[in-house]
Design an enzyme around this catalytic site. Structure first.
Site, PDB file in Angstrom:
ATOM      1  N   ARG A  49       1.605 -13.882  -3.979  1.00  0.00           N
ATOM      2  CA  ARG A  49       2.158 -13.796  -2.616  1.00  0.00           C
ATOM      3  C   ARG A  49       3.100 -12.600  -2.484  1.00  0.00           C
ATOM      4  O   ARG A  49       2.768 -11.596  -1.859  1.00  0.00           O
ATOM      5  CB  ARG A  49       2.875 -15.113  -2.270  1.00  0.00           C
ATOM      6  CG  ARG A  49       3.195 -15.290  -0.794  1.00  0.00           C
ATOM      7  CD  ARG A  49       4.431 -14.536  -0.336  1.00  0.00           C
ATOM      8  NE  ARG A  49       5.652 -14.900  -1.055  1.00  0.00           N
ATOM      9  CZ  ARG A  49       6.801 -14.238  -0.923  1.00  0.00           C
ATOM     10  NH1 ARG A  49       6.891 -13.179  -0.131  1.00  0.00           N
ATOM     11  NH2 ARG A  49       7.873 -14.601  -1.610  1.00  0.00           N
ATOM     12  N   CYS A 109       8.488  -5.964  -0.673  1.00  0.00           N
ATOM     13  CA  CYS A 109       8.555  -6.653   0.613  1.00  0.00           C
ATOM     14  C   CYS A 109       8.260  -5.632   1.700  1.00  0.00           C
ATOM     15  O   CYS A 109       8.881  -4.564   1.733  1.00  0.00           O
ATOM     16  CB  CYS A 109       9.934  -7.276   0.831  1.00  0.00           C
ATOM     17  SG  CYS A 109      10.096  -8.040   2.456  1.00  0.00           S
ATOM     18  N   HIS A 154      14.316  -8.632  -7.609  1.00  0.00           N
ATOM     19  CA  HIS A 154      13.422  -7.460  -7.604  1.00  0.00           C
ATOM     20  C   HIS A 154      14.045  -6.415  -8.513  1.00  0.00           C
ATOM     21  O   HIS A 154      15.256  -6.420  -8.767  1.00  0.00           O
ATOM     22  CB  HIS A 154      13.246  -6.940  -6.169  1.00  0.00           C
ATOM     23  CG  HIS A 154      12.349  -7.816  -5.331  1.00  0.00           C
ATOM     24  ND1 HIS A 154      11.062  -7.456  -4.974  1.00  0.00           N
ATOM     25  CD2 HIS A 154      12.542  -9.048  -4.799  1.00  0.00           C
ATOM     26  CE1 HIS A 154      10.517  -8.428  -4.255  1.00  0.00           C
ATOM     27  NE2 HIS A 154      11.395  -9.405  -4.123  1.00  0.00           N
ATOM     28  N   HIS A 208      15.732 -14.888  -7.722  1.00  0.00           N
ATOM     29  CA  HIS A 208      14.530 -14.157  -7.281  1.00  0.00           C
ATOM     30  C   HIS A 208      14.924 -12.674  -7.264  1.00  0.00           C
ATOM     31  O   HIS A 208      15.435 -12.177  -6.273  1.00  0.00           O
ATOM     32  CB  HIS A 208      14.115 -14.670  -5.901  1.00  0.00           C
ATOM     33  CG  HIS A 208      12.939 -13.989  -5.279  1.00  0.00           C
ATOM     34  ND1 HIS A 208      11.723 -14.607  -5.069  1.00  0.00           N
ATOM     35  CD2 HIS A 208      12.784 -12.735  -4.783  1.00  0.00           C
ATOM     36  CE1 HIS A 208      10.885 -13.782  -4.478  1.00  0.00           C
ATOM     37  NE2 HIS A 208      11.509 -12.628  -4.283  1.00  0.00           N
ATOM     38  N   ASN A 216       8.896  -7.615  -7.760  1.00  0.00           N
ATOM     39  CA  ASN A 216       9.760  -8.589  -8.450  1.00  0.00           C
ATOM     40  C   ASN A 216       9.859  -8.212  -9.918  1.00  0.00           C
ATOM     41  O   ASN A 216       9.006  -7.499 -10.444  1.00  0.00           O
ATOM     42  CB  ASN A 216       9.124  -9.988  -8.390  1.00  0.00           C
ATOM     43  CG  ASN A 216       9.012 -10.507  -6.997  1.00  0.00           C
ATOM     44  OD1 ASN A 216       8.061 -10.203  -6.312  1.00  0.00           O
ATOM     45  ND2 ASN A 216       9.981 -11.272  -6.567  1.00  0.00           N
TER      46      ASN A 216
END
Ligand code: HMG
Ligand code: MG
Length: 325
Positions: free
Chosen positions: A30, A258, A227, A225, A267
């Site tokens: 995703r 993103c 990056h 999370h 990520n």
């Protein structure tokens, strides 16, 4: 023993003891593929997810049900989920999908996802760019989505973006992050994933932001999370582990970014987190060699080099070993 405060109650703060086990939330299919310029077919996405399952990954964010006008790379979520559902059920792997509104929830439920994720931001400007509404409007939009998901017995994860900086506003105060995290948690999200969307955080900023959030949300319900734009993601994971966080989102081969965060890279690579954790005696349940093979598969499909330093080192070692035999 150091102590922290959780909603007025004194709580022990795990500054030195690391968790024995971490839960890896694989977001490559995703978060990774939503931002790759080349479109990847549903069949290749499904093959990637099956390879991740074979490697022992047990939680995969497989799709998003957002507007295809906004993110065309994710338009085939239903087809991807249909293909991978049998392998996920056989292996007890949780399949999740990102959902921005009721329309997305209906599509996710029709695809039999185990969990959904709603996504808000700690920055007003990012919220408007990403989902075309203010933070308050986004929370109001999520309320019926969360209620309907709970009614359908589907668990809900919540994301907060821009927790360590915003591409449009710069610095974001830890309290601003904590307020949004608390609102999502109070609405019924069982876990809040804290997104360093632009990958600009450092360990000290990570600690300050986590401490602010831990005043409202128990640490066991927080996830990192990160990056890796500025190369700090592994250091930030370590800082979060030292604060007691035991769930981390990552993307195989470090793919993605993103679409509404210009310049941000993918990520942190799942291979790098698995190597980091296993090397410190923290179990992940993931086979690093097979994971790297899954990363090589998707890197080939995308026609690009892996972003994982660990995958590159493993490949180098394999080549040297093959040359000496
Ligand atoms: P909008 O344009 O304000 O909404 O977008 P709308 O309700 O006016 O809908 C516009 C069109 O999209 C309509 O179609 C809707 O039917 C359709 P039209 O009538 O024009 O033909 N539509 C949908 N179609 C399919 N599924 C849906 C859906 N909803 C509307 N669910 C909206 C608002 C939220 C929909 C839009 O802004 C959007 O989809 N944004 C998603 C952006 C996105 O996916 N960003 C990346 C994910 S966030 C992220 O990566 C960060 C994270 O990784 C953490 C971190 O790193 O920080 C999570
Ligand atoms: Mg992200």
């Amino acid at each position: 023993m150091a102590w922290a405060c959780f909603r007025g109650r004194a709580m022990p703060e795990s500054l030195t003891s690391l968790p024995e086990r971490v839960r890896i939330v694989e977001v490559g299919p995703r978060d990774g593929l939503q931002n790759e310029p080349s479109l990847v077919s549903a069949e290749v996405k499904a093959q990637l997810i099956e390879r991740l399952i074979d490697a022992g990954v047990r939680y995969i964010e497989a799709a998003s049900f957002v507007s295809p006008k906004w993110v065309p790379q994710m338009a085939d979520g239903a087809s991807v989920l249909e293909r991978v559902l049998p392998a996920a059920r056989r292996s007890a792997t949780t399949l999740a999908a990102l959902v921005p509104n009721m329309k997305g929830l209906e599509a996710a439920l029709a695809s039999h996802v185990d969990e959904i994720a709603v996504f808000a931001a700690a920055s007003e400007s990012f919220s408007r760019k990403n989902i075309n509404c203010s933070i308050d409007e986004s929370i109001a939009r999520f309320e019926p989505v969360i209620a309907a998901a709970r009614q359908a017995n589907v668990r809900i994860r919540g994301y907060v973006s821009c927790v360590l900086g915003c591409p449009f506003e710069g610095e974001i105060a830890p309290d601003a992050v904590a307020r949004v995290a608390a609102r999502l948690f109070d609405l019924g999200c069982y876990e809040i994933s804290l997104g360093d969307t632009i990958g600009a955080g450092t360990p000290s900023k990570t600690r300050a932001m986590l401490d602010a959030c831990a005043a409202y949300v128990p640490v066991h319900a927080l996830a990192g999370h990160f990056h890796d734009t500025w190369g700090m993601a592994a250091a930030n994971v370590l800082a979060a582990l030292q604060r007691g966080v035991a769930t981390f989102d990552s993307s195989v081969s470090g793919i993605g970014g993103c679409p509404y965060s210009p310049g941000a890279t993918g990520n942190v690579a799942t291979e790098d987190i698995v190597y980091l954790c296993e090397g410190m005696g923290i179990a992940t349940g993931i086979d690093l060699g097979r994971l790297a093979d899954a990363g090589a598969f998707i890197s080939r499909a995308l026609g690009r080099e892996t972003s994982s330093r660990v995958a590159r080192a493993l490949e180098g070692r394999r080549r040297r070993e093959a040359a000496t035999h």
